[in-house]
Design a protein around this motif. Structure first.
Motif, mmCIF file in Angstrom:
data_model
loop_
_atom_site.group_PDB
_atom_site.id
_atom_site.type_symbol
_atom_site.label_atom_id
_atom_site.label_comp_id
_atom_site.label_asym_id
_atom_site.label_seq_id
_atom_site.Cartn_x
_atom_site.Cartn_y
_atom_site.Cartn_z
ATOM 1 N N ILE A 188 0.877 -1.168 0.000
ATOM 2 C CA ILE A 188 0.000 0.000 0.000
ATOM 3 C C ILE A 188 0.917 1.221 0.000
ATOM 4 C CG2 ILE A 188 -1.762 1.320 1.223
ATOM 5 C CD1 ILE A 188 -2.818 -1.250 0.068
ATOM 6 N N VAL A 189 0.760 2.058 -1.000
ATOM 7 C CA VAL A 189 1.706 3.143 -1.231
ATOM 8 C C VAL A 189 0.995 4.486 -1.295
ATOM 9 C CG1 VAL A 189 3.460 4.061 -2.814
ATOM 10 C CG2 VAL A 189 3.215 1.582 -2.524
ATOM 11 N N TRP A 190 1.603 5.484 -0.675
ATOM 12 C CA TRP A 190 1.166 6.874 -0.861
ATOM 13 C C TRP A 190 1.919 7.412 -2.076
ATOM 14 C CZ3 TRP A 190 1.189 9.886 4.435
ATOM 15 C CH2 TRP A 190 0.566 9.101 5.423
ATOM 16 N N PRO A 191 1.295 7.620 -3.194
ATOM 17 C CA PRO A 191 2.002 8.104 -4.374
ATOM 18 C C PRO A 191 2.319 9.594 -4.245
ATOM 19 C CG PRO A 191 -0.329 7.886 -4.849
ATOM 20 C CD PRO A 191 -0.134 7.364 -3.464
ATOM 21 N N LEU A 192 3.590 9.904 -4.098
ATOM 22 C CA LEU A 192 4.014 11.292 -3.877
ATOM 23 C C LEU A 192 4.439 11.991 -5.163
ATOM 24 C CD1 LEU A 192 6.098 10.711 -0.624
ATOM 25 C CD2 LEU A 192 3.743 11.549 -0.790
ATOM 26 N N GLY A 193 5.010 11.241 -6.101
ATOM 27 C CA GLY A 193 5.470 11.862 -7.333
ATOM 28 C C GLY A 193 6.037 10.849 -8.305
ATOM 29 N N ILE A 194 6.381 11.334 -9.477
ATOM 30 C CA ILE A 194 6.921 10.492 -10.553
ATOM 31 C C ILE A 194 8.273 11.070 -10.964
ATOM 32 C CG2 ILE A 194 6.591 9.701 -12.923
ATOM 33 C CD1 ILE A 194 3.563 10.014 -12.456
ATOM 34 N N MET A 195 9.266 10.190 -11.087
ATOM 35 C CA MET A 195 10.588 10.603 -11.544
ATOM 36 C C MET A 195 10.984 9.801 -12.779
ATOM 37 S SD MET A 195 13.095 11.276 -8.270
ATOM 38 C CE MET A 195 13.292 9.537 -7.934
ATOM 39 N N GLY A 196 11.725 10.447 -13.667
ATOM 40 C CA GLY A 196 12.303 9.758 -14.811
ATOM 41 C C GLY A 196 13.779 9.553 -14.548
ATOM 42 N N LEU A 197 14.206 8.284 -14.421
ATOM 43 C CA LEU A 197 15.595 7.977 -14.102
ATOM 44 C C LEU A 197 16.169 6.996 -15.116
ATOM 45 C CD1 LEU A 197 15.356 7.454 -10.219
ATOM 46 C CD2 LEU A 197 16.254 9.462 -11.410
ATOM 47 N N THR A 198 17.236 7.400 -15.777
ATOM 48 C CA THR A 198 17.955 6.534 -16.723
ATOM 49 C C THR A 198 16.996 5.764 -17.638
ATOM 50 O OG1 THR A 198 18.065 4.699 -15.113
ATOM 51 C CG2 THR A 198 19.909 6.256 -15.165
ATOM 52 N N GLY A 199 16.053 6.479 -18.210
ATOM 53 C CA GLY A 199 15.142 5.868 -19.167
ATOM 54 C C GLY A 199 13.996 5.095 -18.544
ATOM 55 N N TRP A 211 10.609 5.140 -15.753
ATOM 56 C CA TRP A 211 9.715 5.909 -14.893
ATOM 57 C C TRP A 211 9.662 5.246 -13.525
ATOM 58 C CZ3 TRP A 211 8.658 10.589 -16.116
ATOM 59 C CH2 TRP A 211 8.430 10.975 -17.437
ATOM 60 N N VAL A 212 9.709 6.084 -12.491
ATOM 61 C CA VAL A 212 9.733 5.583 -11.118
ATOM 62 C C VAL A 212 8.685 6.308 -10.285
ATOM 63 C CG1 VAL A 212 11.121 5.404 -9.008
ATOM 64 C CG2 VAL A 212 12.181 5.002 -11.245
ATOM 65 N N LEU A 213 7.901 5.534 -9.551
ATOM 66 C CA LEU A 213 6.970 6.093 -8.580
ATOM 67 C C LEU A 213 7.702 6.308 -7.267
ATOM 68 C CD1 LEU A 213 4.262 6.705 -7.098
ATOM 69 C CD2 LEU A 213 3.913 4.225 -6.945
ATOM 70 N N VAL A 214 7.723 7.545 -6.802
ATOM 71 C CA VAL A 214 8.264 7.854 -5.481
ATOM 72 C C VAL A 214 7.093 7.828 -4.513
ATOM 73 C CG1 VAL A 214 9.450 9.548 -4.048
ATOM 74 C CG2 VAL A 214 10.068 9.301 -6.464
ATOM 75 N N GLY A 215 7.152 6.933 -3.527
ATOM 76 C CA GLY A 215 6.021 6.811 -2.621
ATOM 77 C C GLY A 215 6.441 6.488 -1.203
ATOM 78 N N TRP A 216 5.486 6.649 -0.313
ATOM 79 C CA TRP A 216 5.669 6.238 1.080
ATOM 80 C C TRP A 216 5.025 4.865 1.219
ATOM 81 C CZ3 TRP A 216 8.399 7.809 5.209
ATOM 82 C CH2 TRP A 216 8.075 7.263 6.451
ATOM 83 N N CYS A 217 5.845 3.870 1.526
ATOM 84 C CA CYS A 217 5.370 2.486 1.617
ATOM 85 C C CYS A 217 4.918 2.193 3.036
ATOM 86 C CB CYS A 217 6.493 1.535 1.204
ATOM 87 S SG CYS A 217 6.062 -0.209 1.356
ATOM 88 N N GLU A 218 3.641 1.832 3.191
ATOM 89 C CA GLU A 218 3.123 1.537 4.533
ATOM 90 C C GLU A 218 3.746 0.267 5.094
ATOM 91 O OE1 GLU A 218 -1.143 1.521 4.555
ATOM 92 O OE2 GLU A 218 -1.281 3.710 4.359
ATOM 93 N N LEU A 219 4.093 -0.699 4.239
ATOM 94 C CA LEU A 219 4.705 -1.939 4.703
ATOM 95 C C LEU A 219 6.075 -1.686 5.318
ATOM 96 C CD1 LEU A 219 4.655 -5.072 4.837
ATOM 97 C CD2 LEU A 219 5.724 -5.072 2.566
ATOM 98 N N ARG A 220 6.871 -0.826 4.678
ATOM 99 C CA ARG A 220 8.225 -0.545 5.159
ATOM 100 C C ARG A 220 8.288 0.659 6.094
ATOM 101 N NH1 ARG A 220 9.743 -5.479 4.106
ATOM 102 N NH2 ARG A 220 9.905 -5.969 1.873
ATOM 103 N N GLY A 221 7.246 1.470 6.111
ATOM 104 C CA GLY A 221 7.256 2.666 6.934
ATOM 105 C C GLY A 221 8.339 3.639 6.515
ATOM 106 N N ASP A 222 8.565 3.736 5.196
ATOM 107 C CA ASP A 222 9.642 4.576 4.691
ATOM 108 C C ASP A 222 9.390 4.873 3.208
ATOM 109 O OD1 ASP A 222 11.942 6.039 4.627
ATOM 110 O OD2 ASP A 222 13.292 4.365 5.079
ATOM 111 N N TYR A 223 10.214 5.774 2.671
ATOM 112 C CA TYR A 223 10.136 6.050 1.243
ATOM 113 C C TYR A 223 10.635 4.841 0.451
ATOM 114 C CZ TYR A 223 9.737 11.044 2.418
ATOM 115 O OH TYR A 223 9.324 12.248 2.902
ATOM 116 N N ARG A 224 10.008 4.606 -0.679
ATOM 117 C CA ARG A 224 10.454 3.576 -1.598
ATOM 118 C C ARG A 224 10.223 4.049 -3.026
ATOM 119 N NH1 ARG A 224 12.623 1.936 2.234
ATOM 120 N NH2 ARG A 224 12.777 -0.217 3.023
ATOM 121 N N ASN A 225 11.097 3.580 -3.933
ATOM 122 C CA ASN A 225 10.934 3.831 -5.359
ATOM 123 C C ASN A 225 10.435 2.557 -6.033
ATOM 124 O OD1 ASN A 225 11.972 6.406 -5.009
ATOM 125 N ND2 ASN A 225 14.055 5.820 -5.558
ATOM 126 N N PHE A 226 9.441 2.721 -6.901
ATOM 127 C CA PHE A 226 8.860 1.584 -7.600
ATOM 128 C C PHE A 226 8.918 1.827 -9.104
ATOM 129 C CE2 PHE A 226 6.768 1.983 -3.480
ATOM 130 C CZ PHE A 226 6.927 0.716 -2.940
#
Length: 228
Positions: free
Chosen positions: A166-177, A179-194
């Motif tokens: 379960i992720v709080w979608p905070l923003g979208i980044m383009g990295l090295t070709g 797309w990455v979802l920057v979110g707050w992951c409730e499972l990890r209790g921390d930021y994660r990139n997806f």
């Protein structure tokens, strides 16, 4: 007076008059033909100006929708067109269509010299069918970021392991070709990139979230990435 300068003068003239202004009067001030003024009105309308009126009656500009005319040099125009093509190729279909429409509006008011340069654009950014799933994911993620609603995703990590998040979608980044979802992951209790290409399934939820000073895209950039 070139076309862009004339369009600027027309808008200034329409803004300065509370009533309708006849094409004949505009043509006289612009020192051009009435037919040219009619074409200019079409160009302004195509560029997003809300112009009301018709031939023989006069034209008015709705002030609340006023947009300044755009004037670009060669490299500015090149940058805009490349950006538009990238949006059309790599983002979700709805945003891609909006980029296409915006490009058409800009092209409508360009002088012939820049129009010709647009036709000879050296960059080619094709839209490929194998990106369809990722582009659909892009649309869901973007909408969730805008609406601040949580996402439920099935994610495959670099070790080929699946996990439900379960992720709080905070923003979208383009990295090295990618797309990455920057979110707050409730499972990890921390930021994660997806990475979009590793999301096996994505579902919108009805649960909303509110970013805080300690959980936000700005905080992630500033504290985690060290980017001000």
């Amino acid at each position: 007076m070139n076309k862009n300068e004339r369009l600027l003068q027309i808008i200034t003239l329409l803004k300065a008059n509370r009533g309708a202004v006849r094409a004949e009067d505009i043509a006289q001030q612009m020192r051009c033909s009435v037919r040219t003024i009619y074409r200019d009105m079409q160009s302004l309308s195509a560029a997003g100006m809300y112009i009301e009126g018709e031939a023989g009656v006069g034209f008015t500009l709705r002030g609340e929708n006023y947009l300044p005319p755009l004037m670009f040099n060669n490299e500015e125009m090149l940058a805009i067109l490349i950006g538009s093509k990238m949006v059309q190729a790599f983002t979700d279909p709805k945003l891609a269509q909006s980029a296409q429409f915006a490009e058409q509006k800009i092209r409508a008011i360009l002088p012939e010299r820049l129009k010709q340069q647009c036709e000879n654009l050296p960059y080619r950014i094709p839209v490929t069918e194998n990106q369809a799933t990722i582009r659909q994911t892009h649309g869901q993620v973007r909408q969730a970021c805008e609406m601040q609603t949580k996402l439920q995703i099935l994610y495959r990590n670099e070790k080929d392991q699946l996990s439900q998040r379960i992720v709080w979608p905070l923003g979208i980044m383009g990295l090295t070709g990618k797309w990455v979802l920057v979110g707050w992951c409730e499972l990890r209790g921390d930021y994660r990139n997806f990475r979009f290409d590793r999301i096996e399934d994505i579902q919108n939820t009805s649960d909303s979230f509110t970013p805080t000073k300690a959980i936000s895209l700005d905080h992630y950039y500033r504290v985690v990435l060290g980017i001000q």
